[in-house]
Scaffold this active site. Structure first.
Site, PDB file in Angstrom:
ATOM      1  N   SER A  72     -12.385  -0.648   4.389  1.00 55.69           N
ATOM      2  CA  SER A  72     -12.014  -2.053   4.999  1.00 55.69           C
ATOM      3  C   SER A  72     -13.173  -2.539   5.513  1.00 55.69           C
ATOM      4  CB  SER A  72     -10.838  -2.165   5.667  1.00 55.69           C
ATOM      5  OG  SER A  72      -9.749  -1.382   5.077  1.00 55.69           O
ATOM      6  N   SER A 117      -9.896   4.815  10.937  1.00 54.58           N
ATOM      7  CA  SER A 117      -9.068   5.658  11.587  1.00 54.58           C
ATOM      8  C   SER A 117      -9.740   6.552  12.008  1.00 54.58           C
ATOM      9  CB  SER A 117      -7.720   6.134  10.767  1.00 54.58           C
ATOM     10  OG  SER A 117      -6.729   4.978  10.603  1.00 54.58           O
ATOM     11  N   GLU A 160      -3.592   9.062  -1.722  1.00 52.21           N
ATOM     12  CA  GLU A 160      -2.778   8.612  -0.325  1.00 52.21           C
ATOM     13  C   GLU A 160      -1.263   8.355  -0.695  1.00 52.21           C
ATOM     14  OE1 GLU A 160      -4.302   5.787   3.233  1.00 52.21           O
ATOM     15  OE2 GLU A 160      -5.426   5.556   1.385  1.00 52.21           O
TER      16      GLU A 160
END
Ligand SMILES: Cc1cc2nc3c(=O)[nH]c(=O)nc-3n(C[C@H](O)[C@H](O)[C@H](O)COP(=O)(O)OP(=O)(O)OC[C@H]3O[C@@H](n4cnc5c(N)ncnc54)[C@H](O)[C@@H]3O)c2cc1C
Length: 392
Positions: free
Chosen positions: A133, A165, A248
């Site tokens: 992102s 993250s 994912e």
């Protein structure tokens, strides 16, 4: 509920249960159920627990032995995840590398990349962050603008990533970058492995709702990495990235359901303590929450059946993601209501309780891994055959 795939896998399951009974003790046991895919709580203890698992050869169950894995199959992998969640062991701090990057490298990495990167992942010696992102590229990931240019034997990277993250812990980043400056959208992108510990990489934490420095923004200013650090073909990064997102969405929902079941049980207990089971409106919502986790269980069993039959769950994982994330939030809202004023305590010196943290972090579940609106678009277009959403 038991998962039973026959005698050989039963032996594996019993070995795992024995190991967990022996090792999930002391401070590890005190941190049962702590952490989550975006929950950085008790990071150091969870990292120590991952190293314990690594020493017991319990990481990379289905990864080939030559890269440090156990060399077993999908059934053992499923049983491992299920038994692990059943024991309510701490959430693995290395989940990002184990569940996303590792399978991506196994599927698309070069032999040198596999030999170089997989063993340190399993030994918990190198941690990874996912740099997809950007401020202008989230749902519309094809708008990635971070670029990499060749300079002799190196790639030189410039640009910015966001929401990485556990970025502050990362030793390496796998980043989707534009390697063809004249390209647009999905074309001309590459998946690049970039060392985080260098002057050209600046990682700054972002505080999440639960007060943790869980994710980060990453700035590349003439950061360097080797020419051989592209996963898959140069210019084919979109394909590589979509493979990772498929992983994912496909498998990470499996153990999650057991966590939700535990939270639903705790909710019923809380309602009982508060005498709320006499309230017909609350009873209705509690029953609804209980039914939700049963539906998640059934959906997950269907996913397991698809995987075991050698099929990719496909669009089913989209409906499962949408359902689980929205229902989990409803469960959290209800828990907060039942907790009453205790649910609202926050403050510098106050450590949020598990219920509060789970609720606050659940609010991100309808955003990461593809937002609910994007999941609905996929369901509308790919499952229901509705007209396509206008593309930019
Ligand atoms: C806790 C957390 C951890 C994360 N970890 C990582 C990570 O490790 N690595 C990484 O690369 N990224 C990570 N992300 C980023 C995540 O992938 C993005 O937040 C997500 O893809 C949404 O992108 P965005 O935030 O740019 O929102 P946007 O794409 O700008 O969306 C804003 C809103 O518009 C809606 N919207 C957008 N497009 C459409 C459309 N076509 N139709 C209808 N509605 C639309 C969205 O649903 C959303 O409500 C993380 C995010 C969170 C919250």
């Amino acid at each position: 509920m038991e998962l039973d795939f026959g005698p050989a896998v039963r032996d594996f399951r019993d070995e795992l249960r024995d190991w967990l009974a022996e090792h999930l003790v002391g401070e590890f046991a005190a941190h049962r159920g702590v952490g989550g895919p975006t929950d950085g709580a008790a990071w150091d203890i969870r990292l120590a627990w991952d190293r314990e698992l690594s020493a017991g050869n319990w990481l990379g169950i289905s990864w080939p032995q030559e890269y440090g894995g156990r060399g077993l199959g999908l059934l053992e992998e499923i049983v491992f995840e299920y038994e692990y969640a059943r024991a309510n062991a701490p959430y693995r701090a290395t989940g990002n590398a184990l569940d996303l990057l590792g399978p991506m490298l196994l599927a698309m990495g070069s032999e040198e990349q596999k030999k170089r990167f997989l063993p340190p992942i399993l030994a918990v010696e190198e941690l990874w962050g996912q740099g997809f992102s950007e401020p202008g590229a989230g749902s519309d990931l094809a708008s990635v603008r971070t670029r990499a240019e060749r300079d002799g034997d190196d790639w030189v990277v410039n640009g910015q990533k966001v929401w990485t993250s556990f970025g502050i812990h990362a030793d390496w980043l796998y980043a989707l970058v534009r390697t063809d400056p004249d390209s647009q959208r999905h074309k001309g992108l590459s998946m690049l492995l970039v060392p985080a510990d260098q002057p050209g990489v600046d990682i700054r934490s972002i505080r999440n709702l639960a007060g943790q420095d869980e994710f980060a923004e990453v700035f590349f200013s003439d950061a360097r990495t080797g020419a051989d650090m592209v996963v898959g073909e140069v210019g084919q990064g979109w394909r590589t990235a979509m493979g990772t997102l498929g992983i994912e969405r496909g498998t990470t929902l499996l153990p999650q359901q057991l966590t939700f079941e535990r939270e639903a049980d705790a909710l019923i207990e809380l309602a009982r303590e508060r005498g709320a089971l006499h309230d017909p409106m609350l009873r209705r919502r509690i029953v609804d929450a209980w039914i939700s986790v049963r539906i998640m269980r059934t959906t997950n069993m269907r996913t397991v059946a698809e995987l075991v039959a050698g099929r990719t769950p496909g669009a089913q994982s989209t409906t499962a993601k949408l359902y689980a994330s929205t229902r989990h939030q409803q469960l959290g809202h209800l828990a907060m209501e039942l907790a009453g004023p205790a649910g609202q305590i926050i403050g510098e010196d106050y450590e949020l309780d598990t219920r509060q943290r789970s609720f606050l972090l659940s609010l991100a579940e309808t955003i990461y891994g593809g937002s609910s609106e994007i999941q609905r678009n996929i369901i509308g277009e790919q499952l229901l055959g509705l007209p396509k959403d206008p593309r930019p």
